[in-house]
Design a protein around this motif. Sequence first.
Motif, mmCIF file in Angstrom:
data_model
loop_
_atom_site.group_PDB
_atom_site.id
_atom_site.type_symbol
_atom_site.label_atom_id
_atom_site.label_comp_id
_atom_site.label_asym_id
_atom_site.label_seq_id
_atom_site.Cartn_x
_atom_site.Cartn_y
_atom_site.Cartn_z
ATOM 1 N N SER A 140 8.615 8.945 2.732
ATOM 2 C CA SER A 140 8.430 10.294 3.278
ATOM 3 C C SER A 140 9.451 11.266 2.711
ATOM 4 C CB SER A 140 8.548 10.272 4.803
ATOM 5 O OG SER A 140 7.583 9.438 5.367
ATOM 6 N N LEU A 141 10.702 10.839 2.594
ATOM 7 C CA LEU A 141 11.723 11.720 2.032
ATOM 8 C C LEU A 141 11.477 11.994 0.553
ATOM 9 C CD1 LEU A 141 14.937 10.349 3.762
ATOM 10 C CD2 LEU A 141 13.810 12.545 4.161
ATOM 11 N N LEU A 149 0.827 -1.213 0.000
ATOM 12 C CA LEU A 149 0.000 0.000 0.000
ATOM 13 C C LEU A 149 0.860 1.262 0.000
ATOM 14 C CD1 LEU A 149 -2.876 -0.949 2.465
ATOM 15 C CD2 LEU A 149 -3.010 -0.688 -0.016
ATOM 16 N N ILE A 150 1.952 1.262 0.746
ATOM 17 C CA ILE A 150 2.859 2.413 0.746
ATOM 18 C C ILE A 150 3.472 2.586 -0.635
ATOM 19 C CG2 ILE A 150 5.024 3.315 1.664
ATOM 20 C CD1 ILE A 150 4.258 1.997 4.338
ATOM 21 N N GLY A 151 3.865 1.487 -1.265
ATOM 22 C CA GLY A 151 4.419 1.555 -2.614
ATOM 23 C C GLY A 151 3.412 2.060 -3.627
ATOM 24 N N ALA A 152 2.160 1.615 -3.526
ATOM 25 C CA ALA A 152 1.119 2.087 -4.449
ATOM 26 C C ALA A 152 0.838 3.571 -4.236
ATOM 27 C CB ALA A 152 -0.158 1.272 -4.246
ATOM 28 N N PHE A 153 0.776 4.008 -2.980
ATOM 29 C CA PHE A 153 0.558 5.428 -2.698
ATOM 30 C C PHE A 153 1.714 6.275 -3.228
ATOM 31 C CE2 PHE A 153 1.208 9.049 0.196
ATOM 32 C CZ PHE A 153 0.034 9.746 -0.065
ATOM 33 N N LEU A 154 2.930 5.793 -3.046
ATOM 34 C CA LEU A 154 4.104 6.511 -3.537
ATOM 35 C C LEU A 154 4.086 6.604 -5.054
ATOM 36 C CD1 LEU A 154 6.766 7.865 -2.710
ATOM 37 C CD2 LEU A 154 7.847 5.621 -2.909
ATOM 38 N N MET A 160 15.519 4.720 -8.598
ATOM 39 C CA MET A 160 16.439 3.834 -7.885
ATOM 40 C C MET A 160 16.091 3.735 -6.407
ATOM 41 S SD MET A 160 19.966 4.889 -9.778
ATOM 42 C CE MET A 160 21.021 4.066 -8.624
ATOM 43 N N CYS A 161 15.792 4.866 -5.789
ATOM 44 C CA CYS A 161 15.467 4.852 -4.348
ATOM 45 C C CYS A 161 14.183 4.086 -4.088
ATOM 46 C CB CYS A 161 15.324 6.281 -3.831
ATOM 47 S SG CYS A 161 16.858 7.166 -3.704
ATOM 48 N N ALA A 162 13.136 4.434 -4.824
ATOM 49 C CA ALA A 162 11.834 3.834 -4.565
ATOM 50 C C ALA A 162 11.838 2.337 -4.854
ATOM 51 C CB ALA A 162 10.767 4.531 -5.394
ATOM 52 N N SER A 163 12.350 1.955 -6.009
ATOM 53 C CA SER A 163 12.302 0.536 -6.361
ATOM 54 C C SER A 163 13.271 -0.291 -5.523
ATOM 55 C CB SER A 163 12.592 0.353 -7.848
ATOM 56 O OG SER A 163 13.898 0.771 -8.159
ATOM 57 N N GLY A 164 14.423 0.257 -5.186
ATOM 58 C CA GLY A 164 15.392 -0.495 -4.393
ATOM 59 C C GLY A 164 14.899 -0.802 -2.997
ATOM 60 N N VAL A 165 14.369 0.199 -2.326
ATOM 61 C CA VAL A 165 13.922 0.001 -0.941
ATOM 62 C C VAL A 165 12.652 -0.846 -0.893
ATOM 63 C CG1 VAL A 165 13.044 1.207 1.085
ATOM 64 C CG2 VAL A 165 15.046 2.059 -0.087
ATOM 65 N N LEU A 166 11.713 -0.596 -1.797
ATOM 66 C CA LEU A 166 10.496 -1.406 -1.803
ATOM 67 C C LEU A 166 10.800 -2.864 -2.142
ATOM 68 C CD1 LEU A 166 7.936 0.999 -3.454
ATOM 69 C CD2 LEU A 166 7.772 -0.002 -1.194
ATOM 70 N N SER A 167 11.689 -3.090 -3.091
ATOM 71 C CA SER A 167 12.055 -4.456 -3.450
ATOM 72 C C SER A 167 12.774 -5.158 -2.306
ATOM 73 C CB SER A 167 12.940 -4.452 -4.687
ATOM 74 O OG SER A 167 12.254 -3.926 -5.779
ATOM 75 N N PHE A 168 13.627 -4.437 -1.618
ATOM 76 C CA PHE A 168 14.321 -5.002 -0.459
ATOM 77 C C PHE A 168 13.321 -5.443 0.600
ATOM 78 C CE2 PHE A 168 16.526 -4.405 3.640
ATOM 79 C CZ PHE A 168 17.549 -5.327 3.474
ATOM 80 N N ALA A 169 12.377 -4.566 0.931
ATOM 81 C CA ALA A 169 11.389 -4.895 1.966
ATOM 82 C C ALA A 169 10.487 -6.045 1.533
ATOM 83 C CB ALA A 169 10.558 -3.658 2.288
ATOM 84 N N SER A 182 11.416 -7.403 9.962
ATOM 85 C CA SER A 182 10.291 -7.008 9.115
ATOM 86 C C SER A 182 9.787 -5.621 9.495
ATOM 87 C CB SER A 182 9.170 -8.043 9.184
ATOM 88 O OG SER A 182 8.691 -8.162 10.501
ATOM 89 N N LEU A 183 9.789 -5.302 10.786
ATOM 90 C CA LEU A 183 9.441 -3.944 11.201
ATOM 91 C C LEU A 183 10.492 -2.932 10.753
ATOM 92 C CD1 LEU A 183 7.968 -4.470 14.775
ATOM 93 C CD2 LEU A 183 6.746 -3.882 12.685
ATOM 94 N N PHE A 184 11.768 -3.322 10.813
ATOM 95 C CA PHE A 184 12.832 -2.446 10.335
ATOM 96 C C PHE A 184 12.676 -2.137 8.849
ATOM 97 C CE2 PHE A 184 16.947 -2.296 8.122
ATOM 98 C CZ PHE A 184 17.392 -1.067 8.578
ATOM 99 N N SER A 185 12.362 -3.149 8.052
ATOM 100 C CA SER A 185 12.190 -2.905 6.622
ATOM 101 C C SER A 185 10.975 -2.027 6.346
ATOM 102 C CB SER A 185 12.079 -4.224 5.861
ATOM 103 O OG SER A 185 10.899 -4.904 6.214
ATOM 104 N N THR A 186 9.921 -2.183 7.136
ATOM 105 C CA THR A 186 8.743 -1.335 6.955
ATOM 106 C C THR A 186 9.042 0.108 7.339
ATOM 107 O OG1 THR A 186 7.322 -3.233 7.398
ATOM 108 C CG2 THR A 186 6.315 -1.056 7.566
ATOM 109 N N VAL A 187 9.781 0.310 8.415
ATOM 110 C CA VAL A 187 10.179 1.668 8.808
ATOM 111 C C VAL A 187 11.081 2.274 7.741
ATOM 112 C CG1 VAL A 187 11.543 2.975 10.493
ATOM 113 C CG2 VAL A 187 9.848 1.334 11.272
ATOM 114 N N LEU A 188 11.955 1.468 7.153
ATOM 115 C CA LEU A 188 12.822 1.944 6.076
ATOM 116 C C LEU A 188 12.008 2.382 4.860
ATOM 117 C CD1 LEU A 188 15.843 2.244 5.340
ATOM 118 C CD2 LEU A 188 15.684 -0.042 4.337
ATOM 119 N N VAL A 189 10.969 1.636 4.531
ATOM 120 C CA VAL A 189 10.086 2.012 3.419
ATOM 121 C C VAL A 189 9.352 3.303 3.744
ATOM 122 C CG1 VAL A 189 7.974 1.334 2.196
ATOM 123 C CG2 VAL A 189 9.820 -0.299 2.480
#
Length: 154
Positions: A146-147, A14-19, A40-49, A134-141
Amino acid sequence: MGFFLYGVLILNCLIGAFLYIMMHKKRKIFSDRYGMIMAMCASGVLSFALGIVIEFLNKNGSIVMSILVLVISGMLGIIFGALVKFQSLLSGFFQGTVGGIMGTMFGAVVKNPSLCNLPSESLYTVEQSIVMFSLFSTVLVIVTASLLLYSFRV
C-alpha cells in the motif's frame, strides 16, 4: 492448518503479482535511486513473508526447502530490480535473498523456540504462534504494498 497456510501463501503471491504489475505500468517514472529503494522494499518484505510461510509448511525441516526459498527469493529480487537499472537489480537480488533467509530462520524459531534458548512452554501454543506470525507477515506485505502504491501517485 494446512489450508490456512496455503491460503496465506497464495494471498501473498497475489499481492506480489499485483504490486509487480502496477510497478511495471509505472516504471517510466522511476529514478535510479527510487527504483533501487522500491526493489529493496518490495523484494525484501515479500521474500520475508514467503520464507516464513514456506518454513511453516515444511513439516520435516529439510534443507532442500530452505534452498528453494533462497532461489525463489533471489529470483523475486531480480524480477523487481529489473524494472529500473542494473544497480537496482543487484540490490533487489541481495535484499530478496536476505529477506528469504531471515524468513526461513524466523519460521524455524517460531516452530521450535528452543533453537534460541527460548522457553518451549509459553502462553501460546506453536499453532497459535504460527497463525499469529503468518498473519503478521501478510499484514506487513499489505502495508508495504500500500505504501509503495501510494508513492506512485503523482
